[in-house]
Design an enzyme around this catalytic site. Structure first.
Site, mmCIF file in Angstrom:
data_model
loop_
_atom_site.group_PDB
_atom_site.id
_atom_site.type_symbol
_atom_site.label_atom_id
_atom_site.label_comp_id
_atom_site.label_asym_id
_atom_site.label_seq_id
_atom_site.Cartn_x
_atom_site.Cartn_y
_atom_site.Cartn_z
ATOM 1 C CG ASN A 129 14.692 0.417 6.652
ATOM 2 O OD1 ASN A 129 15.782 -0.065 6.376
ATOM 3 N ND2 ASN A 129 13.565 -0.016 6.109
ATOM 4 C CG HIS A 177 8.855 -0.483 11.574
ATOM 5 N ND1 HIS A 177 8.894 0.889 11.657
ATOM 6 C CD2 HIS A 177 9.199 -0.794 10.298
ATOM 7 C CE1 HIS A 177 9.239 1.391 10.478
ATOM 8 N NE2 HIS A 177 9.442 0.391 9.638
HETATM 9 P P1 5GP Z 1 10.041 1.363 6.702
HETATM 10 O O1 5GP Z 1 10.345 1.822 5.308
HETATM 11 O O2 5GP Z 1 9.653 2.504 7.598
HETATM 12 O O3 5GP Z 1 11.111 0.494 7.292
HETATM 13 O O4 5GP Z 1 8.807 0.381 6.568
HETATM 14 C C1 5GP Z 1 7.487 0.766 6.758
HETATM 15 C C2 5GP Z 1 6.628 -0.416 6.389
HETATM 16 O O5 5GP Z 1 5.316 -0.169 6.840
HETATM 17 C C3 5GP Z 1 6.544 -0.672 4.886
HETATM 18 O O6 5GP Z 1 7.042 -1.980 4.601
HETATM 19 C C4 5GP Z 1 5.065 -0.538 4.566
HETATM 20 O O7 5GP Z 1 4.595 -1.468 3.633
HETATM 21 C C5 5GP Z 1 4.417 -0.728 5.932
HETATM 22 N N1 5GP Z 1 3.163 -0.010 6.085
HETATM 23 C C6 5GP Z 1 2.916 1.278 5.776
HETATM 24 N N2 5GP Z 1 1.646 1.599 6.070
HETATM 25 C C7 5GP Z 1 1.084 0.475 6.591
HETATM 26 C C8 5GP Z 1 -0.230 0.186 7.098
HETATM 27 O O8 5GP Z 1 -1.128 1.015 7.129
HETATM 28 N N3 5GP Z 1 -0.434 -1.080 7.545
HETATM 29 C C9 5GP Z 1 0.549 -2.038 7.543
HETATM 30 N N4 5GP Z 1 0.231 -3.240 8.010
HETATM 31 N N5 5GP Z 1 1.784 -1.782 7.073
HETATM 32 C C10 5GP Z 1 2.049 -0.547 6.610
#
Ligand code: 5GP
Length: 123
Positions: free
Chosen positions: A94, A107
């Site tokens: 994303n 990521h």
């Molecule tokens: P995005 O919405 O930015 O593509 O995804 C961010 C991801 O990071 C989410 O799936 C969320 O669950 C994960 N995430 C957020 N904070 C943490 C954290 O402190 N540790 C881990 N392992 N994952 C996290």
């Protein structure tokens, strides 16, 4: 360039060792760890160690070594987690507001272990 990296984001803090993570694989340029909120039986995040906001930022400015290492590590993790066969997996990234990016450090989500829904719901 349109990218401004925020070094206080949660993945930067994980990379600095300020927050724990469940590491799956680590190389000089790349870290793979479990997502804290699993959306599938397998849900890991592949991140570069460098300060890149998003896929397009990484693709535009990362070094060749970083880009190769990221993708070779991704391939090793897919093999290790039994995702490389016909059952497959989904890779999602994303970016920005429309992409609903929560953490502004590039990521790649790797999801597998069950049939996943359609990629995007119609608007
Ligand atoms: P995005 O919405 O930015 O593509 O995804 C961010 C991801 O990071 C989410 O799936 C969320 O669950 C994960 N995430 C957020 N904070 C943490 C954290 O402190 N540790 C881990 N392992 N994952 C996290």
């Amino acid at each position: 360039m349109p990218w401004t990296y925020d070094p206080t984001n949660i993945f930067a803090r994980i990379l600095r060792g300020e927050i724990p993570n469940k590491t799956v694989m680590e190389t000089p340029h790349t870290l793979v760890f479990h997502d804290i909120r699993h959306l599938a039986p397998v849900h890991v995040l592949v991140i570069p160690k460098g300060a890149y906001v998003s896929l397009d930022h990484f693709a535009a400015e990362a070094s060749g070594d970083e880009i190769v290492d990221f993708h070779r590590t991704l391939a090793k993790v897919c093999a290790m987690l039994d995702l490389s066969g016909p059952e497959g997996f989904r890779g999602i990234t994303n970016a920005g507001h429309h992409g609903m990016q929560e953490v502004p450090h590039y990521h790649l989500h790797i999801l597998g272990g069950r049939v996943l829904g359609r990629l995007v719901e119609p608007a």
